[in-house]
Motif scaffolding. Structure first.
Motif, PDB file in Angstrom:
ATOM      1  N   GLY A  48       0.924  -1.339  -0.027  1.00 24.01           N
ATOM      2  CA  GLY A  48       0.131  -0.013   0.180  1.00 24.01           C
ATOM      3  C   GLY A  48       0.574   1.291   0.119  1.00 24.01           C
ATOM      4  N   MET A  49       2.200   1.051   0.301  1.00 19.95           N
ATOM      5  CA  MET A  49       3.175   2.403   0.052  1.00 19.95           C
ATOM      6  C   MET A  49       3.962   2.290  -1.242  1.00 19.95           C
ATOM      7  SD  MET A  49       5.996   3.611   2.945  1.00 19.95           S
ATOM      8  CE  MET A  49       6.700   5.026   2.755  1.00 19.95           C
ATOM      9  N   SER A  50       3.980   3.374  -1.700  1.00 18.63           N
ATOM     10  CA  SER A  50       4.729   3.272  -3.074  1.00 18.63           C
ATOM     11  C   SER A  50       5.671   4.538  -3.141  1.00 18.63           C
ATOM     12  CB  SER A  50       3.582   3.484  -4.197  1.00 18.63           C
ATOM     13  OG  SER A  50       4.605   3.657  -5.479  1.00 18.63           O
ATOM     14  N   LEU A  51       6.903   4.166  -3.522  1.00 19.20           N
ATOM     15  CA  LEU A  51       7.838   5.454  -3.673  1.00 19.20           C
ATOM     16  C   LEU A  51       8.078   5.630  -5.222  1.00 19.20           C
ATOM     17  CD1 LEU A  51      10.174   4.495  -0.719  1.00 19.20           C
ATOM     18  CD2 LEU A  51       8.235   5.979  -0.668  1.00 19.20           C
ATOM     19  N   SER A  52       7.470   5.053  -5.880  1.00 17.09           N
ATOM     20  CA  SER A  52       7.859   5.159  -7.415  1.00 17.09           C
ATOM     21  C   SER A  52       7.756   6.588  -7.727  1.00 17.09           C
ATOM     22  CB  SER A  52       6.742   4.378  -8.327  1.00 17.09           C
ATOM     23  OG  SER A  52       5.684   4.844  -8.033  1.00 17.09           O
ATOM     24  N   GLU A 281      -2.736   4.333  -0.887  1.00 15.40           N
ATOM     25  CA  GLU A 281      -3.481   2.768  -0.990  1.00 15.40           C
ATOM     26  C   GLU A 281      -3.764   2.770   0.446  1.00 15.40           C
ATOM     27  OE1 GLU A 281      -4.841   1.454  -3.590  1.00 15.40           O
ATOM     28  OE2 GLU A 281      -3.914   2.805  -4.995  1.00 15.40           O
ATOM     29  N   MET A 282      -2.949   2.930   1.135  1.00 13.90           N
ATOM     30  CA  MET A 282      -3.261   2.551   2.699  1.00 13.90           C
ATOM     31  C   MET A 282      -4.098   3.575   3.587  1.00 13.90           C
ATOM     32  SD  MET A 282       0.527   1.508   4.466  1.00 13.90           S
ATOM     33  CE  MET A 282       1.212   3.048   4.267  1.00 13.90           C
ATOM     34  N   ILE A 283      -4.306   4.786   2.867  1.00 15.25           N
ATOM     35  CA  ILE A 283      -5.160   5.813   3.721  1.00 15.25           C
ATOM     36  C   ILE A 283      -6.486   6.104   3.104  1.00 15.25           C
ATOM     37  CG2 ILE A 283      -2.899   6.720   4.781  1.00 15.25           C
ATOM     38  CD1 ILE A 283      -3.289   9.315   3.136  1.00 15.25           C
ATOM     39  N   SER A 284      -6.538   5.753   1.961  1.00 19.21           N
ATOM     40  CA  SER A 284      -7.758   6.553   1.224  1.00 19.21           C
ATOM     41  C   SER A 284      -9.021   5.674   1.599  1.00 19.21           C
ATOM     42  CB  SER A 284      -7.453   6.329  -0.489  1.00 19.21           C
ATOM     43  OG  SER A 284      -7.429   4.971  -0.658  1.00 19.21           O
ATOM     44  N   ASN A 285      -8.629   4.480   2.433  1.00 16.40           N
ATOM     45  CA  ASN A 285      -9.878   3.652   2.522  1.00 16.40           C
ATOM     46  C   ASN A 285     -10.240   3.844   3.923  1.00 16.40           C
ATOM     47  OD1 ASN A 285      -7.926   2.142   3.766  1.00 16.40           O
ATOM     48  ND2 ASN A 285      -8.467   0.197   2.794  1.00 16.40           N
ATOM     49  N   GLN A 286      -9.505   4.951   4.602  1.00 16.31           N
ATOM     50  CA  GLN A 286      -9.822   5.075   6.083  1.00 16.31           C
ATOM     51  C   GLN A 286     -11.056   6.296   6.031  1.00 16.31           C
ATOM     52  OE1 GLN A 286      -8.074   3.665   8.577  1.00 16.31           O
ATOM     53  NE2 GLN A 286      -6.931   2.468   6.986  1.00 16.31           N
ATOM     54  N   GLY A 287     -11.863   5.891   7.128  1.00 16.57           N
ATOM     55  CA  GLY A 287     -12.889   6.697   7.542  1.00 16.57           C
ATOM     56  C   GLY A 287     -12.571   8.292   7.376  1.00 16.57           C
ATOM     57  N   TRP A 288     -11.429   8.769   7.791  1.00 19.94           N
ATOM     58  CA  TRP A 288     -10.968   9.979   7.983  1.00 19.94           C
ATOM     59  C   TRP A 288     -10.455  10.547   6.920  1.00 19.94           C
ATOM     60  CZ3 TRP A 288      -6.013  10.588   6.808  1.00 19.94           C
ATOM     61  CH2 TRP A 288      -5.047   9.242   6.940  1.00 19.94           C
ATOM     62  N   PHE A 289     -10.142   9.968   5.755  1.00 22.22           N
ATOM     63  CA  PHE A 289      -9.583  10.470   4.683  1.00 22.22           C
ATOM     64  C   PHE A 289     -10.123  11.753   3.884  1.00 22.22           C
ATOM     65  CE2 PHE A 289      -7.976  10.863   0.299  1.00 22.22           C
ATOM     66  CZ  PHE A 289      -6.904  11.193   0.405  1.00 22.22           C
ATOM     67  N   THR A 290     -11.439  11.566   3.815  1.00 23.28           N
ATOM     68  CA  THR A 290     -12.193  12.412   2.787  1.00 23.28           C
ATOM     69  C   THR A 290     -12.201  13.690   3.801  1.00 23.28           C
ATOM     70  OG1 THR A 290     -13.463  11.092   1.683  1.00 23.28           O
ATOM     71  CG2 THR A 290     -14.013  13.127   1.693  1.00 23.28           C
ATOM     72  N   GLU A 291     -12.361  13.716   4.906  1.00 21.98           N
ATOM     73  CA  GLU A 291     -12.652  14.803   5.887  1.00 21.98           C
ATOM     74  C   GLU A 291     -11.352  15.601   6.214  1.00 21.98           C
ATOM     75  OE1 GLU A 291     -14.132  15.826  10.623  1.00 21.98           O
ATOM     76  OE2 GLU A 291     -14.270  13.846   9.786  1.00 21.98           O
TER      77      GLU A 291
END
Length: 318
Positions: A48-52, A281-291
């Motif tokens: 879920g983490m990318s440095l590309s 990829e790790m944080i976008s599905n967290q409930g807090w991300f949009t807020e």
């Protein structure tokens, strides 16, 4: 035999114990051996983490080798307490098995900084230490590391196009972010001749308190940019005004190039976007991300565009 053991076989060590400490940019292990204590890093990012978007044209092996060369150079300044790289039996800084790179460092004693108990004296020392890194890094020569200059900003803009549209970001937020990145490009273009080697990941877990001093660890994201990028990295983690003021005072006490506070804020916006995009990829599905995205737009991106100081909490690590 697993990968960690295969890599450790390439070193002159009698290993007694291997303990996983964390997994982010690397899998990091503490190694207990008859010869002493060490840190083993397997250079695989957590899922879920990318440095590309950071890499540009450099290969992972070139970047890892460059980091180890940087550490060897910084070790010349013994006051910094930098972890010394350990070469394998072939005299190489990087050990490769099955296409995966591993590196070994001497262990650094100390406890991680705790921002809940940090005082201004400690914050001052952190700022002074960062200036010393910048001063010492001038002597490390031409090393292949990340460049956080305008080319990378343009890569970040392209990734924003894809990711923020995927996230359903509101058009105004998307437009504000692109304007902030344009402002970052303008700043870096104007100060391109002033780039220095920076750490670029100065959070609590990468700062150790040891014998009254501060030791920086984990230079995985180090590269070249303006000095203010490291101070912005600190200000993402340490948000209290008196702590930030002390960090800045400590930094300016050890350099002939005082930091520009307005430009720290611009770099803070850049740092925040690198965080969002590399861990999307790790944080976008967290409930807090949009807020949080709306909050960052109001408290960071819009303030940068209006030329206002960023003084509220960023909320990444609170």
């Amino acid at each position: 035999m697993n990968l960690e053991q295969e890599i450790l076989k390439e070193y002159d060590l009698n290993v007694q114990e291997l303990k996983l400490l964390r997994h982010n940019e690397n899998m990091t292990y503490k190694v207990l051996a008859e010869e002493g204590e060490y840190v083993l890093r397997i250079h695989q990012t957590v899922e879920g983490m990318s440095l590309s978007m950071l890499k540009g044209e450099l290969s992972p092996e070139e970047l890892i080798s460059g980091e180890m060369q940087l550490l060897e150079g910084l070790c010349q300044n013994k006051d910094l307490g930098i972890q010394r790289p350990v070469r394998n039996r072939e005299g190489q800084l990087v050990t490769k098995k099955d296409g995966i790179c591993g590196t070994l460092l001497e262990w650094a004693p100390g406890e991680c900084v705790n921002k809940q108990t940090m005082n201004v004296k400690q914050a001052y020392k952190i700022g002074a230490m960062v200036a010393e890194i910048h001063n010492a890094a001038k002597l490390t020569g031409n090393i292949r590391r990340y460049s956080y200059g305008t080319d990378m900003v343009e890569r970040v803009q392209k990734v924003c196009d894809t990711i923020l549209q995927k996230a359903g970001a509101e058009p105004q937020i998307f437009a504000n972010i692109q304007k902030v990145l344009d402002k970052v490009k303008e700043l870096l273009r104007a100060r391109g001749s002033e780039f220095v080697m920076i750490h670029n990941d100065l959070g609590e877990s990468n700062l150790l308190c040891s014998d009254g001093g501060i030791i920086p660890i984990d230079f995985s994201l180090s590269g070249v940019c303006i000095r203010e990028m490291d101070l912005a990295s600190l200000f993402l983690h340490f948000e209290e005004k008196e702590i930030k003021d002390a960090i800045l005072q400590g930094y300016n006490s050890k350099t002939d190039c005082p930091a520009n506070v307005e430009q720290i804020d611009i770099c803070l916006g850049y740092q925040l976007l690198i965080f969002i995009l590399s861990q999307y990829e790790m944080i976008s599905n967290q409930g807090w991300f949009t807020e949080a995205l709306h909050y960052w737009d109001e408290e960071v991106f819009q303030k940068i565009l209006r030329g206002e100081r960023i003084e509220g909490k960023i909320g990444l690590y609170s």
